[in-house]
Scaffold this active site. Structure first.
Site, PDB file in Angstrom:
ATOM      1  N   HIS A 115      12.830  52.144  45.992  1.00 63.82           N
ATOM      2  CA  HIS A 115      12.205  51.794  47.280  1.00 63.82           C
ATOM      3  C   HIS A 115      12.654  52.678  48.436  1.00 63.82           C
ATOM      4  O   HIS A 115      12.115  52.584  49.534  1.00 63.82           O
ATOM      5  CB  HIS A 115      12.401  50.310  47.613  1.00 63.82           C
ATOM      6  CG  HIS A 115      13.764  49.880  48.036  1.00 63.82           C
ATOM      7  ND1 HIS A 115      14.033  49.497  49.329  1.00 63.82           N
ATOM      8  CD2 HIS A 115      14.918  49.741  47.371  1.00 63.82           C
ATOM      9  CE1 HIS A 115      15.300  49.128  49.420  1.00 63.82           C
ATOM     10  NE2 HIS A 115      15.866  49.266  48.241  1.00 63.82           N
ATOM     11  N   THR A 174      14.359  42.760  29.166  1.00 61.55           N
ATOM     12  CA  THR A 174      13.011  43.348  29.124  1.00 61.55           C
ATOM     13  C   THR A 174      12.774  44.151  30.393  1.00 61.55           C
ATOM     14  O   THR A 174      13.068  43.699  31.496  1.00 61.55           O
ATOM     15  CB  THR A 174      11.956  42.224  28.986  1.00 61.55           C
ATOM     16  OG1 THR A 174      12.251  41.502  27.789  1.00 61.55           O
ATOM     17  CG2 THR A 174      10.547  42.791  28.909  1.00 61.55           C
ATOM     18  N   SER A 182      17.363  54.733  43.734  1.00 63.74           N
ATOM     19  CA  SER A 182      16.658  53.487  44.038  1.00 63.74           C
ATOM     20  C   SER A 182      15.214  53.822  44.384  1.00 63.74           C
ATOM     21  O   SER A 182      14.955  54.690  45.225  1.00 63.74           O
ATOM     22  CB  SER A 182      17.330  52.791  45.226  1.00 63.74           C
ATOM     23  OG  SER A 182      16.555  51.677  45.616  1.00 63.74           O
ATOM     24  N   GLY A 227      19.426  50.345  43.330  1.00 66.61           N
ATOM     25  CA  GLY A 227      20.605  51.164  43.575  1.00 66.61           C
ATOM     26  C   GLY A 227      21.897  50.371  43.448  1.00 66.61           C
ATOM     27  O   GLY A 227      22.914  50.880  42.959  1.00 66.61           O
ATOM     28  N   THR A 228      21.856  49.120  43.871  1.00 62.78           N
ATOM     29  CA  THR A 228      23.058  48.279  43.799  1.00 62.78           C
ATOM     30  C   THR A 228      23.525  48.141  42.362  1.00 62.78           C
ATOM     31  O   THR A 228      24.713  48.351  42.050  1.00 62.78           O
ATOM     32  CB  THR A 228      22.760  46.891  44.404  1.00 62.78           C
ATOM     33  OG1 THR A 228      22.415  47.074  45.779  1.00 62.78           O
ATOM     34  CG2 THR A 228      23.943  45.954  44.277  1.00 62.78           C
ATOM     35  N   ASN A 256      23.631  56.500  54.224  1.00 65.89           N
ATOM     36  CA  ASN A 256      22.477  55.706  54.637  1.00 65.89           C
ATOM     37  C   ASN A 256      22.385  55.502  56.143  1.00 65.89           C
ATOM     38  O   ASN A 256      21.311  55.339  56.700  1.00 65.89           O
ATOM     39  CB  ASN A 256      22.488  54.348  53.932  1.00 65.89           C
ATOM     40  CG  ASN A 256      23.852  53.717  53.864  1.00 65.89           C
ATOM     41  OD1 ASN A 256      24.799  54.342  53.403  1.00 65.89           O
ATOM     42  ND2 ASN A 256      23.979  52.490  54.322  1.00 65.89           N
ATOM     43  N   CYS A 284      21.574  44.922  57.314  1.00 66.29           N
ATOM     44  CA  CYS A 284      22.317  44.025  56.426  1.00 66.29           C
ATOM     45  C   CYS A 284      21.460  42.876  55.960  1.00 66.29           C
ATOM     46  O   CYS A 284      20.489  42.506  56.608  1.00 66.29           O
ATOM     47  CB  CYS A 284      23.599  43.570  57.079  1.00 66.29           C
ATOM     48  SG  CYS A 284      23.365  43.162  58.779  1.00 66.29           S
TER      49      CYS A 284
HETATM   50  N1  PLP Z   1      23.240  53.020  48.076  1.00 69.83           N
HETATM   51  C1  PLP Z   1      22.840  53.366  49.298  1.00 69.83           C
HETATM   52  C2  PLP Z   1      23.398  54.595  49.928  1.00 69.83           C
HETATM   53  C3  PLP Z   1      21.896  52.597  49.975  1.00 69.83           C
HETATM   54  O1  PLP Z   1      21.497  52.962  51.199  1.00 69.83           O
HETATM   55  C4  PLP Z   1      21.391  51.427  49.347  1.00 69.83           C
HETATM   56  C5  PLP Z   1      20.439  50.556  50.053  1.00 69.83           C
HETATM   57  O2  PLP Z   1      20.388  50.511  51.258  1.00 69.83           O
HETATM   58  C6  PLP Z   1      21.841  51.114  48.060  1.00 69.83           C
HETATM   59  C7  PLP Z   1      22.766  51.925  47.463  1.00 69.83           C
HETATM   60  C8  PLP Z   1      21.339  49.892  47.333  1.00 69.83           C
HETATM   61  O3  PLP Z   1      20.045  50.106  46.804  1.00 69.83           O
HETATM   62  P1  PLP Z   1      19.112  48.879  46.435  1.00 69.83           P
HETATM   63  O4  PLP Z   1      18.560  48.346  47.718  1.00 69.83           O
HETATM   64  O5  PLP Z   1      18.052  49.463  45.565  1.00 69.83           O
HETATM   65  O6  PLP Z   1      19.939  47.889  45.703  1.00 69.83           O
END
Ligand code: PLP
Length: 378
Positions: free
Chosen positions: A191, A227, A189, A71-72, A141, A315
């Site tokens: 996970h 890749t 994301s 997600g990041t 989150n 965190c």
């Molecule tokens: N966006 C939100 C709302 C999240 O809660 C998180 C992870 O906690 C992320 C993005 C980041 O995702 P990832 O852990 O896959 O990088």
């Protein structure tokens, strides 16, 4: 009864068996999806099957899916790849949005954590010749609060702005339809929905501007060089398929349990406060305070009782920092420091809920007793 109750799905959701199986199969088979021989073609097939499954979860076209490392990266890619210099983000976004580009302008939220639409409209009106990119998440989150994305899109469109939506905490918990929402970019994301860590996707609406500064091979239709993480992607696809199949049922079940938790916890500790309670929320998340007891103390006490929960914002350092989300909602720092997050998921069972409530009751009794002894000693 299980040895512990895992109630921290918003940090990461346990790997679904179907995801595990598909990953093992792919790891055994090996192969680079760019190779033309049979092993390569098999790996390519695994990636494309997963692409269809992830696309189906959010009503996207397979061609709109760009696999990322999570997600990041999806958030970073969207905010830089849209090519807009002016970026407006809500105050309750994840750090991977808040810190993605320098100089992003922050739009405030109300006491429930819902984005201030009038504030957004005013900020957009100032865009003039420099149309913006607006980034507002679907579900928060920490609190689970849902944002009015349709309204955000309407205001953004009127100002010629593009829209990104971080749906990392919503996908698999509530139905998500990227075209129905009308956004240009959407982050996912694996996970958070029972897939592996380290893999995610950015949905780029067909026709939306997108430029990458990542140099390398032409993978992901030149949108994300490198890749592919074939096993991770296969696991993501399997988790997405399962999540799509059970999302409506699961959402209802989890919301029922979440309500039971909140009712019981507030009955036991009447000064406890549930955050975002007056807004629409995803059914799996509850963020609440137990005034007087630091979040870390609660998390440790729950841990000893075999109940795994989160403290405010999870965190990376393992240290609990002040929650920027609760601060933006106007929660006093002292109260925010006592906020915990309980998040349910695909493998939560009624026994987990009972275990949580019992642990909270034990903790509250101990706290109340130590308050009485302190008062007596004074
Ligand atoms: N966006 C939100 C709302 C999240 O809660 C998180 C992870 O906690 C992320 C993005 C980041 O995702 P990832 O852990 O896959 O990088």
């Amino acid at each position: 009864m299980a040895a512990f109750a895992y109630l921290d799905h918003n940090a990461t959701s346990p790997l679904r068996p179907a995801a595990f199986e598909s990953m093992v199969e792919v790891l055994r088979a090996g192969g680079n999806p760019s190779s033309v021989h049979a092993a390569g073609r098999k790996a390519r097939a695994a990636v494309e099957t997963a692409r269809r499954r992830v696309a189906a979860l959010v009503g996207a076209l397979p061609v709109e899916i760009v696999f990322t490392s999570g997600g990041t990266e999806a958030n970073n890619l969207a905010l830089s790849g849209a090519g807009r210099r002016r970026v407006l983000v809500s105050a309750v976004e994840h750090d991977s949005v808040l810190r993605a580009v320098p100089g992003a302008e922050i739009v405030g939220v109300d006491g429930n954590g819902v984005v201030d639409l009038a504030g957004l409209e005013r900020a957009l009106a100032a865009s003039g010749a420099e149309p913006a990119l607006v980034s507002v998440m679907l579900a928060n989150n920490e609190t689970g609060v849902l944002q009015p994305i349709a309204d955000v899109v309407r205001l953004a469109r009127a100002a010629g702005a593009l829209v990104h939506c971080d749906a990392v905490q919503a996908a698999g918990k509530v139905p998500v339809d990227v075209h129905g929402l009308g956004v240009d970019y959407l982050s996912l994301s694996a996970h958070k929905l029972g897939g592996p860590t380290g893999v995610g996707a950015l949905v780029v609406r067909d026709g939306a501007p997108f430029a990458t500064d990542r140099r390398g091979g032409g993978q992901e239709s030149n949108r994300r060089a490198g890749t592919e993480n074939v096993a991770g992607i296969a696991g993501f696809g399997a988790a997405a398929q399962e999540a799509a199949g059970c999302a409506p049922d699961l959402a209802g079940r989890l919301a029922g349990w979440r309500d039971r938790i909140e009712l019981s916890l507030v009955q036991i500790a009447p000064r406890a406060r549930v955050f975002g309670v007056d807004a629409g929320r995803v059914g799996n998340t509850s963020c609440l305070s137990m005034p007087g007891v630091p979040a870390e103390t609660q998390v440790m006490a729950f841990d000893l009782a075999g109940v795994y929960i989160g403290a405010g914002a999870a965190c990376s350092s393992g240290k609990v920092q002040r929650s920027a989300v609760l601060a933006a909602m106007g929660v006093p720092a002292e109260e925010a420091a006592t906020a915990i997050r309980i998040s349910l998921g695909w493998n939560t069972e009624p026994a987990d809920i009972e275990r949580l409530i019992a642990a909270w009751r034990d903790l509250y009794i101990r706290v109340a007793q130590s308050d009485i002894s302190r008062a007596e000693a004074a």
